[in-house]
Design a protein around this motif. Structure first.
Motif, PDB file in Angstrom:
ATOM      1  N   HIS A 190      59.410  -9.602  52.947  1.00  0.00           N
ATOM      2  CA  HIS A 190      59.556 -10.996  53.354  1.00  0.00           C
ATOM      3  C   HIS A 190      58.298 -11.524  54.053  1.00  0.00           C
ATOM      4  O   HIS A 190      58.314 -12.629  54.582  1.00  0.00           O
ATOM      5  CB  HIS A 190      60.757 -11.148  54.295  1.00  0.00           C
ATOM      6  CG  HIS A 190      62.042 -10.648  53.708  1.00  0.00           C
ATOM      7  ND1 HIS A 190      62.713 -11.312  52.708  1.00  0.00           N
ATOM      8  CD2 HIS A 190      62.756  -9.529  53.973  1.00  0.00           C
ATOM      9  CE1 HIS A 190      63.809 -10.642  52.389  1.00  0.00           C
ATOM     10  NE2 HIS A 190      63.854  -9.544  53.135  1.00  0.00           N
ATOM     11  N   SER A 191      57.251 -10.721  54.038  1.00  0.00           N
ATOM     12  CA  SER A 191      56.014 -11.085  54.736  1.00  0.00           C
ATOM     13  C   SER A 191      55.052 -11.784  53.776  1.00  0.00           C
ATOM     14  O   SER A 191      54.736 -11.260  52.691  1.00  0.00           O
ATOM     15  CB  SER A 191      55.359  -9.839  55.328  1.00  0.00           C
ATOM     16  OG  SER A 191      54.076 -10.127  55.812  1.00  0.00           O
ATOM     17  N   HIS A 192      54.580 -12.958  54.177  1.00  0.00           N
ATOM     18  CA  HIS A 192      53.604 -13.676  53.357  1.00  0.00           C
ATOM     19  C   HIS A 192      52.286 -12.905  53.282  1.00  0.00           C
ATOM     20  O   HIS A 192      51.621 -12.902  52.236  1.00  0.00           O
ATOM     21  CB  HIS A 192      53.356 -15.069  53.937  1.00  0.00           C
ATOM     22  CG  HIS A 192      54.532 -15.989  53.827  1.00  0.00           C
ATOM     23  ND1 HIS A 192      55.014 -16.445  52.621  1.00  0.00           N
ATOM     24  CD2 HIS A 192      55.345 -16.527  54.770  1.00  0.00           C
ATOM     25  CE1 HIS A 192      56.055 -17.233  52.814  1.00  0.00           C
ATOM     26  NE2 HIS A 192      56.287 -17.292  54.122  1.00  0.00           N
ATOM     27  N   SER A 193      51.897 -12.257  54.376  1.00  0.00           N
ATOM     28  CA  SER A 193      50.633 -11.522  54.382  1.00  0.00           C
ATOM     29  C   SER A 193      50.655 -10.366  53.382  1.00  0.00           C
ATOM     30  O   SER A 193      49.626 -10.047  52.775  1.00  0.00           O
ATOM     31  CB  SER A 193      50.328 -11.007  55.793  1.00  0.00           C
ATOM     32  OG  SER A 193      51.366 -10.160  56.266  1.00  0.00           O
ATOM     33  N   PHE A 194      51.826  -9.741  53.199  1.00  0.00           N
ATOM     34  CA  PHE A 194      51.937  -8.645  52.230  1.00  0.00           C
ATOM     35  C   PHE A 194      51.676  -9.155  50.818  1.00  0.00           C
ATOM     36  O   PHE A 194      50.894  -8.569  50.062  1.00  0.00           O
ATOM     37  CB  PHE A 194      53.324  -8.010  52.322  1.00  0.00           C
ATOM     38  CG  PHE A 194      53.603  -6.995  51.246  1.00  0.00           C
ATOM     39  CD1 PHE A 194      53.013  -5.741  51.286  1.00  0.00           C
ATOM     40  CD2 PHE A 194      54.441  -7.300  50.185  1.00  0.00           C
ATOM     41  CE1 PHE A 194      53.269  -4.797  50.295  1.00  0.00           C
ATOM     42  CE2 PHE A 194      54.703  -6.371  49.192  1.00  0.00           C
ATOM     43  CZ  PHE A 194      54.110  -5.118  49.249  1.00  0.00           C
ATOM     44  N   TRP A 195      52.314 -10.248  50.441  1.00  0.00           N
ATOM     45  CA  TRP A 195      52.159 -10.764  49.083  1.00  0.00           C
ATOM     46  C   TRP A 195      50.781 -11.365  48.863  1.00  0.00           C
ATOM     47  O   TRP A 195      50.239 -11.311  47.753  1.00  0.00           O
ATOM     48  CB  TRP A 195      53.259 -11.784  48.789  1.00  0.00           C
ATOM     49  CG  TRP A 195      54.616 -11.148  48.740  1.00  0.00           C
ATOM     50  CD1 TRP A 195      55.633 -11.314  49.620  1.00  0.00           C
ATOM     51  CD2 TRP A 195      55.067 -10.195  47.768  1.00  0.00           C
ATOM     52  NE1 TRP A 195      56.709 -10.535  49.268  1.00  0.00           N
ATOM     53  CE2 TRP A 195      56.382  -9.836  48.125  1.00  0.00           C
ATOM     54  CE3 TRP A 195      54.509  -9.616  46.636  1.00  0.00           C
ATOM     55  CZ2 TRP A 195      57.143  -8.936  47.400  1.00  0.00           C
ATOM     56  CZ3 TRP A 195      55.253  -8.709  45.905  1.00  0.00           C
ATOM     57  CH2 TRP A 195      56.559  -8.378  46.287  1.00  0.00           C
ATOM     58  N   LEU A 196      50.186 -11.922  49.904  1.00  0.00           N
ATOM     59  CA  LEU A 196      48.813 -12.405  49.768  1.00  0.00           C
ATOM     60  C   LEU A 196      47.840 -11.239  49.572  1.00  0.00           C
ATOM     61  O   LEU A 196      46.852 -11.355  48.840  1.00  0.00           O
ATOM     62  CB  LEU A 196      48.413 -13.227  50.992  1.00  0.00           C
ATOM     63  CG  LEU A 196      49.013 -14.637  51.085  1.00  0.00           C
ATOM     64  CD1 LEU A 196      48.680 -15.280  52.427  1.00  0.00           C
ATOM     65  CD2 LEU A 196      48.507 -15.509  49.937  1.00  0.00           C
ATOM     66  N   ALA A 197      48.119 -10.105  50.227  1.00  0.00           N
ATOM     67  CA  ALA A 197      47.290  -8.913  50.035  1.00  0.00           C
ATOM     68  C   ALA A 197      47.465  -8.355  48.625  1.00  0.00           C
ATOM     69  O   ALA A 197      46.493  -7.945  47.980  1.00  0.00           O
ATOM     70  CB  ALA A 197      47.638  -7.864  51.078  1.00  0.00           C
ATOM     71  N   ILE A 198      48.720  -8.345  48.133  1.00  0.00           N
ATOM     72  CA  ILE A 198      48.975  -7.889  46.759  1.00  0.00           C
ATOM     73  C   ILE A 198      48.259  -8.800  45.763  1.00  0.00           C
ATOM     74  O   ILE A 198      47.642  -8.338  44.789  1.00  0.00           O
ATOM     75  CB  ILE A 198      50.489  -7.871  46.469  1.00  0.00           C
ATOM     76  CG1 ILE A 198      51.181  -6.774  47.290  1.00  0.00           C
ATOM     77  CG2 ILE A 198      50.747  -7.670  44.982  1.00  0.00           C
ATOM     78  CD1 ILE A 198      50.820  -5.367  46.884  1.00  0.00           C
ATOM     79  N   ALA A 199      48.337 -10.114  46.004  1.00  0.00           N
ATOM     80  CA  ALA A 199      47.686 -11.073  45.107  1.00  0.00           C
ATOM     81  C   ALA A 199      46.170 -10.908  45.096  1.00  0.00           C
ATOM     82  O   ALA A 199      45.505 -11.262  44.109  1.00  0.00           O
ATOM     83  CB  ALA A 199      48.054 -12.497  45.516  1.00  0.00           C
TER      84      ALA A 199
END
Length: 264
Positions: A190-199
């Motif tokens: 649910h963390s935006h920072s996680f998905w931004l890092a994946i992206a």
């Protein structure tokens, strides 16, 4: 690439053959990046989960994990750092070439094979095998060792002098994301920072490859002393291939029988 350029100079068919070689090299690098990421990320998850089970505490604390994810964000300077890392990748290959040339120039394989102390310790047959092994793999050893030192030391040296320089290697970034995800737990989804890092990972890998490949490409042109006209023809052919068949740089192309990849 330099050898292929020497063969291809002066004809459209030769230039097409060189562009084919470029597509092969890019595809191999893309496959290597995907293999690294797909192996490193789950392995880091397993190792950090094992650490958590054995020690009862996460490998890194949650605050540092959040900081790590934020530093890898697509919205930050990670792409620029990835481009700089591409320069380091190219530099390590240059050092590998120097090392291999030095090994051959000074006939180090013969020294390994016939040195009395080495043959006394390894015996003659084994020393000969080591000589062949080192001649075949010395450039790989030099490249990986120097790259490891540069990736580890350059950010620290830069920080010492107050320079805003860091490295972003796609494989290391994938491992960092895996370790951070384990520390945060299921809430990381649910963390935006996680998905931004994946992206950011595809961009990190892309800039790692593109910058190092571009520098190698420029060096190959310089090594063969290509004139402006020949360079223009090569750049035009490469641009046309990217526009007309971009997937040929990412996926293997099925060829018709008796039709070369560069065929129209």
């Amino acid at each position: 690439m330099a050898a292929k350029l020497k063969e291809s100079a002066g004809s459209d068919e030769g230039i097409d053959s060189f562009i084919d070689e470029v597509s092969y090299l890019v595809r191999s690098q893309v496959a290597a990046v995907l293999g690294n990421v797909c192996m490193v990320f789950p392995m880091v998850l397993l190792l950090t989960l094992g650490w958590l089970q054995l020690k009862g505490t996460p490998f890194i604390d949650a605050a540092y994990a959040e900081k790590t994810l934020a530093s890898l964000s697509l919205l930050g300077p990670s792409v620029l750092y990835a481009a700089f890392t591409g320069v380091l990748l190219f530099s390590s290959s240059i050092i590998a070439g120097w090392t291999a040339n030095c090994f051959v120039l000074h006939r180090m394989d013969s020294a390994i094979q016939y040195n009395p102390r080495i043959t006394r310790f390894f015996f003659i047959v084994r020393a000969a095998r080591w000589a062949v092994f080192m001649r075949r793999n010395i450039s790989g050893f030099a490249s990986n060792i120097t790259l490891g030192f540069m990736l580890g030391l350059i950010p620290v040296i830069a920080q010492f002098f107050g320079l805003p320089i860091d490295i972003r290697h796609v494989t290391l970034a994938a491992g960092q994301i895996g370790a951070a995800a384990t520390s945060i737990g299921w809430d990381v989804l649910h963390s935006h920072s996680f998905w931004l890092a994946i992206a950011a990972l595809p961009f990190l890998g892309g800039f790692n490859i593109l910058v190092s490949f571009y520098l190698a490409f420029r060096l190959a042109l310089r090594a063969q002393n290509m004139g402006n006209v020949e360079r223009s023809r090569i750049y035009t052919a490469l641009f046309k291939r990217v526009i007309r068949r971009p997937l040929s740089f990412l996926l293997p192309v099925r060829l018709n029988k008796n039709t070369p990849e560069g065929g129209r």
